[in-house]
Design a protein around this motif. Structure first.
Motif, PDB file in Angstrom:
ATOM      1  N   ILE A 169       0.839  -1.201   0.000  1.00  0.00           N
ATOM      2  CA  ILE A 169       0.000   0.000   0.000  1.00  0.00           C
ATOM      3  C   ILE A 169       0.873   1.250   0.000  1.00  0.00           C
ATOM      4  CG2 ILE A 169      -1.585   1.363   1.431  1.00  0.00           C
ATOM      5  CD1 ILE A 169      -2.939  -1.289   2.195  1.00  0.00           C
ATOM      6  N   ALA A 170       1.877   1.279   0.854  1.00  0.00           N
ATOM      7  CA  ALA A 170       2.776   2.428   0.914  1.00  0.00           C
ATOM      8  C   ALA A 170       3.548   2.575  -0.393  1.00  0.00           C
ATOM      9  CB  ALA A 170       3.735   2.269   2.085  1.00  0.00           C
ATOM     10  N   ARG A 171       4.089   1.456  -0.907  1.00  0.00           N
ATOM     11  CA  ARG A 171       4.847   1.493  -2.163  1.00  0.00           C
ATOM     12  C   ARG A 171       3.991   2.033  -3.301  1.00  0.00           C
ATOM     13  NH1 ARG A 171       5.385  -4.168  -3.912  1.00  0.00           N
ATOM     14  NH2 ARG A 171       3.239  -3.691  -4.550  1.00  0.00           N
ATOM     15  N   ASP A 172       2.732   1.557  -3.414  1.00  0.00           N
ATOM     16  CA  ASP A 172       1.866   2.006  -4.499  1.00  0.00           C
ATOM     17  C   ASP A 172       1.531   3.489  -4.366  1.00  0.00           C
ATOM     18  OD1 ASP A 172       1.978  -0.567  -5.401  1.00  0.00           O
ATOM     19  OD2 ASP A 172      -0.077  -1.091  -4.845  1.00  0.00           O
ATOM     20  N   ALA A 173       1.363   3.947  -3.135  1.00  0.00           N
ATOM     21  CA  ALA A 173       1.073   5.372  -2.915  1.00  0.00           C
ATOM     22  C   ALA A 173       2.269   6.228  -3.298  1.00  0.00           C
ATOM     23  CB  ALA A 173       0.690   5.604  -1.460  1.00  0.00           C
ATOM     24  N   LEU A 174       3.445   5.819  -2.880  1.00  0.00           N
ATOM     25  CA  LEU A 174       4.653   6.584  -3.210  1.00  0.00           C
ATOM     26  C   LEU A 174       4.917   6.558  -4.711  1.00  0.00           C
ATOM     27  CD1 LEU A 174       6.946   5.479  -0.249  1.00  0.00           C
ATOM     28  CD2 LEU A 174       5.699   7.638  -0.500  1.00  0.00           C
ATOM     29  N   ALA A 175       4.663   5.413  -5.350  1.00  0.00           N
ATOM     30  CA  ALA A 175       4.838   5.321  -6.802  1.00  0.00           C
ATOM     31  C   ALA A 175       3.883   6.268  -7.520  1.00  0.00           C
ATOM     32  CB  ALA A 175       4.619   3.884  -7.267  1.00  0.00           C
ATOM     33  N   ALA A 176       2.659   6.370  -7.030  1.00  0.00           N
ATOM     34  CA  ALA A 176       1.701   7.296  -7.637  1.00  0.00           C
ATOM     35  C   ALA A 176       2.177   8.735  -7.499  1.00  0.00           C
ATOM     36  CB  ALA A 176       0.325   7.117  -6.994  1.00  0.00           C
ATOM     37  N   ALA A 177       2.724   9.062  -6.344  1.00  0.00           N
ATOM     38  CA  ALA A 177       3.254  10.412  -6.137  1.00  0.00           C
ATOM     39  C   ALA A 177       4.464  10.677  -7.022  1.00  0.00           C
ATOM     40  CB  ALA A 177       3.613  10.606  -4.669  1.00  0.00           C
ATOM     41  N   MET A 178       5.275   9.656  -7.254  1.00  0.00           N
ATOM     42  CA  MET A 178       6.453   9.824  -8.114  1.00  0.00           C
ATOM     43  C   MET A 178       6.050   9.997  -9.571  1.00  0.00           C
ATOM     44  SD  MET A 178       8.938   7.077  -6.201  1.00  0.00           S
ATOM     45  CE  MET A 178       9.322   7.327  -4.450  1.00  0.00           C
ATOM     46  N   ALA A 234     -10.041   7.439   3.459  1.00  0.00           N
ATOM     47  CA  ALA A 234     -11.189   7.781   4.303  1.00  0.00           C
ATOM     48  C   ALA A 234     -11.673   9.197   4.029  1.00  0.00           C
ATOM     49  CB  ALA A 234     -10.822   7.620   5.771  1.00  0.00           C
ATOM     50  N   ALA A 235     -10.743  10.060   3.602  1.00  0.00           N
ATOM     51  CA  ALA A 235     -11.110  11.450   3.289  1.00  0.00           C
ATOM     52  C   ALA A 235     -11.646  11.600   1.872  1.00  0.00           C
ATOM     53  CB  ALA A 235      -9.893  12.350   3.485  1.00  0.00           C
ATOM     54  N   GLY A 236     -11.700  10.484   1.124  1.00  0.00           N
ATOM     55  CA  GLY A 236     -12.267  10.521  -0.212  1.00  0.00           C
ATOM     56  C   GLY A 236     -11.283  10.754  -1.337  1.00  0.00           C
ATOM     57  N   ASP A 237      -9.982  10.728  -1.045  1.00  0.00           N
ATOM     58  CA  ASP A 237      -8.993  10.929  -2.093  1.00  0.00           C
ATOM     59  C   ASP A 237      -9.030   9.780  -3.086  1.00  0.00           C
ATOM     60  OD1 ASP A 237      -6.486  12.000  -3.337  1.00  0.00           O
ATOM     61  OD2 ASP A 237      -5.691  10.109  -2.564  1.00  0.00           O
ATOM     62  N   GLY A 238      -9.057  10.098  -4.367  1.00  0.00           N
ATOM     63  CA  GLY A 238      -9.192   9.075  -5.388  1.00  0.00           C
ATOM     64  C   GLY A 238      -8.046   8.082  -5.422  1.00  0.00           C
ATOM     65  N   ASP A 239      -6.800   8.588  -5.312  1.00  0.00           N
ATOM     66  CA  ASP A 239      -5.656   7.684  -5.330  1.00  0.00           C
ATOM     67  C   ASP A 239      -5.673   6.763  -4.118  1.00  0.00           C
ATOM     68  OD1 ASP A 239      -4.020   8.504  -7.725  1.00  0.00           O
ATOM     69  OD2 ASP A 239      -4.115  10.440  -6.708  1.00  0.00           O
ATOM     70  N   GLY A 240      -5.954   7.335  -2.958  1.00  0.00           N
ATOM     71  CA  GLY A 240      -6.019   6.524  -1.754  1.00  0.00           C
ATOM     72  C   GLY A 240      -7.101   5.470  -1.838  1.00  0.00           C
ATOM     73  N   LEU A 241      -8.277   5.855  -2.339  1.00  0.00           N
ATOM     74  CA  LEU A 241      -9.377   4.905  -2.472  1.00  0.00           C
ATOM     75  C   LEU A 241      -9.005   3.756  -3.413  1.00  0.00           C
ATOM     76  CD1 LEU A 241     -12.380   7.389  -2.688  1.00  0.00           C
ATOM     77  CD2 LEU A 241     -12.079   5.631  -0.931  1.00  0.00           C
ATOM     78  N   ARG A 242      -8.371   4.086  -4.534  1.00  0.00           N
ATOM     79  CA  ARG A 242      -7.989   3.050  -5.502  1.00  0.00           C
ATOM     80  C   ARG A 242      -6.957   2.096  -4.919  1.00  0.00           C
ATOM     81  NH1 ARG A 242      -3.582   2.883  -8.179  1.00  0.00           N
ATOM     82  NH2 ARG A 242      -3.149   5.118  -7.856  1.00  0.00           N
ATOM     83  N   ILE A 243      -5.961   2.642  -4.260  1.00  0.00           N
ATOM     84  CA  ILE A 243      -4.891   1.804  -3.715  1.00  0.00           C
ATOM     85  C   ILE A 243      -5.424   0.885  -2.623  1.00  0.00           C
ATOM     86  CG2 ILE A 243      -2.747   1.896  -2.361  1.00  0.00           C
ATOM     87  CD1 ILE A 243      -2.173   4.556  -3.935  1.00  0.00           C
ATOM     88  N   VAL A 244      -6.253   1.414  -1.743  1.00  0.00           N
ATOM     89  CA  VAL A 244      -6.810   0.608  -0.657  1.00  0.00           C
ATOM     90  C   VAL A 244      -7.762  -0.446  -1.208  1.00  0.00           C
ATOM     91  CG1 VAL A 244      -8.320   0.676   1.365  1.00  0.00           C
ATOM     92  CG2 VAL A 244      -6.458   2.345   1.126  1.00  0.00           C
ATOM     93  N   ALA A 245      -8.572  -0.084  -2.195  1.00  0.00           N
ATOM     94  CA  ALA A 245      -9.499  -1.051  -2.791  1.00  0.00           C
ATOM     95  C   ALA A 245      -8.737  -2.176  -3.490  1.00  0.00           C
ATOM     96  CB  ALA A 245     -10.431  -0.354  -3.775  1.00  0.00           C
TER      97      ALA A 245
END
Length: 310
Positions: A153-162, A215-226
């Motif tokens: 989850i962390a890796r995918d989030a950081l990759a999205a930010a990169m 939880a705050a509705g961020d699209g990237d966060g929602l996709r990664i968690v799902a």
């Protein structure tokens, strides 16, 4: 009074429990990571962590450091028969290493068939039926798998930010990542991780911020968690199928730090029911360390207590 000990050696920390023959946990101790991933042959990291955790548990119990322990079982993340690390020096009549999944299932639930779905720094599934068969799934490690884990989850989030950084953009997770890792920019963060200045455990510890973003509705966060929830649910469902119990009622125990997030645990449970409608989603009865202690009762030739308390 006779004692056994159980050790849960993970990628982030190690926990040991001392249990007396009546089933009372008399001492609990902790130490650093015990997994052997990336360690050279003969590494003492695992042995040192196990010995330190047991010593801390004995001290917590008010017992002398050299108190005789009938048997110790140490479940180690990623353990296999090719383990070439040092063996801990312990005041034990019997000692053995085991993979961390069987010890976790031993503590999680008494009934069989059952599947343990683990998501912490890494991820894996392990199942046993009532005829003595077992199957392990996933657990390929951070290079090849660990889908749905905190690390993933962390890796995918950081990759999205990169990727956003390459576009000259920031996503909602960019600034939280820079602040969390005290990095001047995404390239500096990537360099620190690739050079080992940020450990896998530290990277995985960013996952709760990704859950917060979702939880705050961020699209990237929602996709990664799902995606993580889908990966874990699919892993558990495939384990049930490999056990030959597709369509049967099977207990599936959600274990590991990722499931301390109640919303994520509920999401994984919902996705699992879509794959395996008859699965009964549970939380562990006892910890993995206590599961290792229950196996130590067997090794010591002692009757397992009807319950573990304390």
């Amino acid at each position: 009074m006779r004692y056994v000990a159980g050790i849960d050696g993970g990628q982030s920390s190690t926990t040991a429990v001392i249990v007396d023959e009546a089933g009372t946990v008399v001492g609990l101790g902790s130490a650093g990571p015990a997994d052997h991933v990336d360690q050279a042959p003969g590494s003492t990291r695992c042995a040192d962590a196990c010995a330190a955790a047991v010593a801390a548990a004995l001290a917590r119990a008010g017992l002398p450091r050299q108190t005789q322990i009938e048997a110790v079982v140490a479940g180690i993340s990623g353990y296999d028969e090719g383990f070439d690390g040092a063996v801990p020096t312990l005041p034990a009549g019997r000692f053995r290493f085991a993979h961390d999944l069987p010890i976790a299932l031993a503590g999680a639930v008494a009934t069989r068939p059952a599947v343990l779905l683990l998501s912490g720094t890494g991820s894996a599934a392990y199942g046993e039926d009532d005829l003595g068969s077992s199957v392990g799934m996933g657990g390929w490690g951070y290079l090849f798998g660990d889908e749905g884990s905190a690390y993933a989850i962390a890796r995918d989030a950081l990759a999205a930010a990169m990727r956003a950084d390459d576009r000259g953009e920031q996503i909602a997770l960019t600034q939280p990542a820079l602040d969390f890792f005290a990095a001047s920019g995404m390239r500096a963060l990537a360099s620190a991780a690739l050079r080992g200045r940020i450990s896998r455990a530290r990277l995985a510890s960013f996952a709760p911020l990704v859950h917060d973003a979702a939880a705050a509705g961020d699209g990237d966060g929602l996709r990664i968690v799902a995606d993580a929830a889908d990966a874990l649910a699919s892993l558990a469902a495939r384990t049930i199928t490999r056990l030959g119990r597709a369509g049967d009622a099977v207990a599936v125990v959600l274990a590991g730090g990722s499931f301390e997030n109640a919303a994520f645990a509920a999401l994984v449970g919902a996705r699992l029911h879509a794959h395996a409608p008859h699965a009964e989603v549970l939380r562990p009865q006892y910890s993995a360390a206590i599961g290792a202690a229950l196996l130590a009762f067997d090794d010591a030739g002692l009757a397992r207590p009807p319950a573990v308390t304390g």
